[in-house]
Design a protein around this motif. Structure first.
Motif, mmCIF file in Angstrom:
data_model
loop_
_atom_site.group_PDB
_atom_site.id
_atom_site.type_symbol
_atom_site.label_atom_id
_atom_site.label_comp_id
_atom_site.label_asym_id
_atom_site.label_seq_id
_atom_site.Cartn_x
_atom_site.Cartn_y
_atom_site.Cartn_z
ATOM 1 N N PRO A 1 5.041 50.690 77.321
ATOM 2 C CA PRO A 1 6.492 50.591 77.564
ATOM 3 C C PRO A 1 6.947 51.384 78.785
ATOM 4 O O PRO A 1 7.860 50.954 79.502
ATOM 5 N N SER A 2 6.321 52.517 79.048
ATOM 6 C CA SER A 2 6.730 53.304 80.226
ATOM 7 C C SER A 2 6.397 52.571 81.517
ATOM 8 O O SER A 2 7.179 52.618 82.481
ATOM 9 N N GLU A 3 5.268 51.875 81.556
ATOM 10 C CA GLU A 3 4.913 51.108 82.752
ATOM 11 C C GLU A 3 5.859 49.915 82.935
ATOM 12 O O GLU A 3 6.252 49.597 84.056
ATOM 13 N N LEU A 4 6.194 49.267 81.830
ATOM 14 C CA LEU A 4 7.130 48.146 81.901
ATOM 15 C C LEU A 4 8.515 48.609 82.350
ATOM 16 O O LEU A 4 9.182 47.934 83.143
ATOM 17 N N PHE A 5 8.925 49.779 81.872
ATOM 18 C CA PHE A 5 10.206 50.344 82.310
ATOM 19 C C PHE A 5 10.174 50.665 83.801
ATOM 20 O O PHE A 5 11.160 50.456 84.513
ATOM 21 N N GLY A 6 9.038 51.155 84.303
ATOM 22 C CA GLY A 6 8.901 51.428 85.737
ATOM 23 C C GLY A 6 9.020 50.169 86.572
ATOM 24 O O GLY A 6 9.649 50.169 87.633
ATOM 25 N N VAL A 7 8.431 49.074 86.081
ATOM 26 C CA VAL A 7 8.550 47.799 86.785
ATOM 27 C C VAL A 7 10.010 47.342 86.783
ATOM 28 O O VAL A 7 10.537 46.879 87.802
ATOM 29 N N PHE A 8 10.665 47.488 85.633
ATOM 30 C CA PHE A 8 12.072 47.102 85.539
ATOM 31 C C PHE A 8 12.935 47.916 86.502
ATOM 32 O O PHE A 8 13.816 47.368 87.169
ATOM 33 N N VAL A 9 12.689 49.221 86.596
ATOM 34 C CA VAL A 9 13.480 50.081 87.494
ATOM 35 C C VAL A 9 13.249 49.681 88.948
ATOM 36 O O VAL A 9 14.200 49.614 89.737
ATOM 37 N N ARG A 10 12.002 49.385 89.304
ATOM 38 C CA ARG A 10 11.718 48.966 90.686
ATOM 39 C C ARG A 10 12.371 47.623 91.017
ATOM 40 O O ARG A 10 12.920 47.445 92.101
ATOM 41 N N VAL A 11 12.305 46.669 90.077
ATOM 42 C CA VAL A 11 12.928 45.364 90.320
ATOM 43 C C VAL A 11 14.444 45.513 90.429
ATOM 44 O O VAL A 11 15.075 44.920 91.315
ATOM 45 N N ILE B 1 17.070 54.617 96.052
ATOM 46 C CA ILE B 1 16.674 55.705 95.152
ATOM 47 C C ILE B 1 15.944 55.148 93.936
ATOM 48 O O ILE B 1 14.895 55.659 93.539
ATOM 49 N N CYS B 2 16.486 54.095 93.328
ATOM 50 C CA CYS B 2 15.830 53.493 92.159
ATOM 51 C C CYS B 2 14.468 52.934 92.523
ATOM 52 O O CYS B 2 13.521 53.049 91.747
ATOM 53 N N PHE B 3 14.346 52.329 93.686
ATOM 54 C CA PHE B 3 13.081 51.720 94.078
ATOM 55 C C PHE B 3 12.016 52.765 94.397
ATOM 56 O O PHE B 3 10.876 52.675 93.930
ATOM 57 N N PHE B 4 12.368 53.763 95.189
ATOM 58 C CA PHE B 4 11.369 54.721 95.641
ATOM 59 C C PHE B 4 11.127 55.868 94.667
ATOM 60 O O PHE B 4 10.085 56.511 94.722
ATOM 61 N N LEU B 5 12.075 56.141 93.792
ATOM 62 C CA LEU B 5 11.892 57.226 92.822
ATOM 63 C C LEU B 5 11.736 56.694 91.404
ATOM 64 O O LEU B 5 12.097 57.369 90.436
ATOM 65 N N ALA B 6 11.170 55.501 91.257
ATOM 66 C CA ALA B 6 11.003 54.902 89.934
ATOM 67 C C ALA B 6 10.070 55.742 89.065
ATOM 68 O O ALA B 6 10.320 55.901 87.863
ATOM 69 N N ASP B 7 9.007 56.283 89.642
ATOM 70 C CA ASP B 7 8.086 57.119 88.849
ATOM 71 C C ASP B 7 8.798 58.347 88.303
ATOM 72 O O ASP B 7 8.587 58.747 87.159
ATOM 73 N N TRP B 8 9.641 58.943 89.109
ATOM 74 C CA TRP B 8 10.396 60.122 88.675
ATOM 75 C C TRP B 8 11.378 59.757 87.560
ATOM 76 O O TRP B 8 11.521 60.499 86.598
ATOM 77 N N ILE B 9 12.029 58.600 87.680
ATOM 78 C CA ILE B 9 12.965 58.148 86.651
ATOM 79 C C ILE B 9 12.223 57.873 85.348
ATOM 80 O O ILE B 9 12.699 58.225 84.261
ATOM 81 N N VAL B 10 11.035 57.276 85.439
ATOM 82 C CA VAL B 10 10.232 57.013 84.240
ATOM 83 C C VAL B 10 9.800 58.317 83.593
ATOM 84 O O VAL B 10 9.839 58.457 82.370
ATOM 85 N N ARG B 11 9.379 59.289 84.400
ATOM 86 C CA ARG B 11 8.982 60.590 83.830
ATOM 87 C C ARG B 11 10.149 61.295 83.161
ATOM 88 O O ARG B 11 9.972 61.972 82.155
ATOM 89 N N LEU B 12 11.358 61.155 83.710
ATOM 90 C CA LEU B 12 12.518 61.744 83.056
ATOM 91 C C LEU B 12 12.839 61.041 81.740
ATOM 92 O O LEU B 12 13.288 61.680 80.780
ATOM 93 N N THR B 13 12.621 59.752 81.706
ATOM 94 C CA THR B 13 12.945 58.970 80.518
ATOM 95 C C THR B 13 11.888 59.139 79.423
ATOM 96 O O THR B 13 12.210 59.331 78.262
ATOM 97 N N TYR B 14 10.615 59.072 79.790
ATOM 98 C CA TYR B 14 9.507 59.150 78.839
ATOM 99 C C TYR B 14 8.778 60.476 78.988
ATOM 100 O O TYR B 14 7.630 60.532 79.413
ATOM 101 N N ARG B 15 9.430 61.536 78.630
ATOM 102 C CA ARG B 15 8.792 62.849 78.690
ATOM 103 C C ARG B 15 7.853 63.030 77.513
ATOM 104 O O ARG B 15 8.093 62.520 76.417
ATOM 105 N N ASN B 16 6.796 63.797 77.720
ATOM 106 C CA ASN B 16 5.903 64.142 76.619
ATOM 107 C C ASN B 16 6.556 65.246 75.782
ATOM 108 O O ASN B 16 6.922 66.283 76.317
ATOM 109 N N PRO B 17 6.705 65.012 74.492
ATOM 110 C CA PRO B 17 7.337 66.061 73.654
ATOM 111 C C PRO B 17 6.410 67.256 73.514
ATOM 112 O O PRO B 17 5.221 67.117 73.282
ATOM 113 N N THR B 18 6.965 68.408 73.712
ATOM 114 C CA THR B 18 6.190 69.651 73.542
ATOM 115 C C THR B 18 6.602 70.303 72.249
ATOM 116 O O THR B 18 7.775 70.551 71.989
ATOM 117 N N LEU B 19 5.647 70.580 71.411
ATOM 118 C CA LEU B 19 5.909 71.196 70.122
ATOM 119 C C LEU B 19 5.305 72.573 70.058
ATOM 120 O O LEU B 19 4.357 72.931 70.569
#
Length: 85
Positions: free
Chosen positions: A3-13, A67-85
């Motif tokens: 899903p994170s990769e698909l979201f990245g494609v969506f953000v770039r498109v 910004i959305c096109f070139f910083l898509a990886d950053w937007i995906v990382r902000l959206t799909y963060r790894n939860p730290t417990l």
């Protein structure tokens, strides 16, 4: 595809489409500006739309789309963060 990769494609498109829209608005503003110059030289007092509105929407949309096109990886990382417990 995760899903994170698909979201990245969506953000770039989405960013690409916003850039295309911004370029279209800017080109329309330049075209309208040229038409206004020609009609002013011909002493035509018809109601011409202001070209400022094209640039008001075109320049920010070009910026946001880039910004959305070139910083898509950053937007995906902000959206799909790894939860730290």
């Amino acid at each position: 595809m995760k899903p994170s990769e698909l979201f990245g494609v969506f953000v770039r498109v989405a960013g690409f489409l916003i850039v295309i829209y911004g370029m279209y608005e800017i080109w329309s503003g330049i075209d309208n500006f040229g038409e206004n110059l020609l009609s002013a030289g011909q002493d035509d007092n018809s109601d011409q739309a202001s070209s400022l509105i094209y640039f008001v929407f075109g320049i920010p949309s070009l910026f946001v789309g880039a910004i959305c096109f070139f910083l898509a990886d950053w937007i995906v990382r902000l959206t799909y963060r790894n939860p730290t417990l």
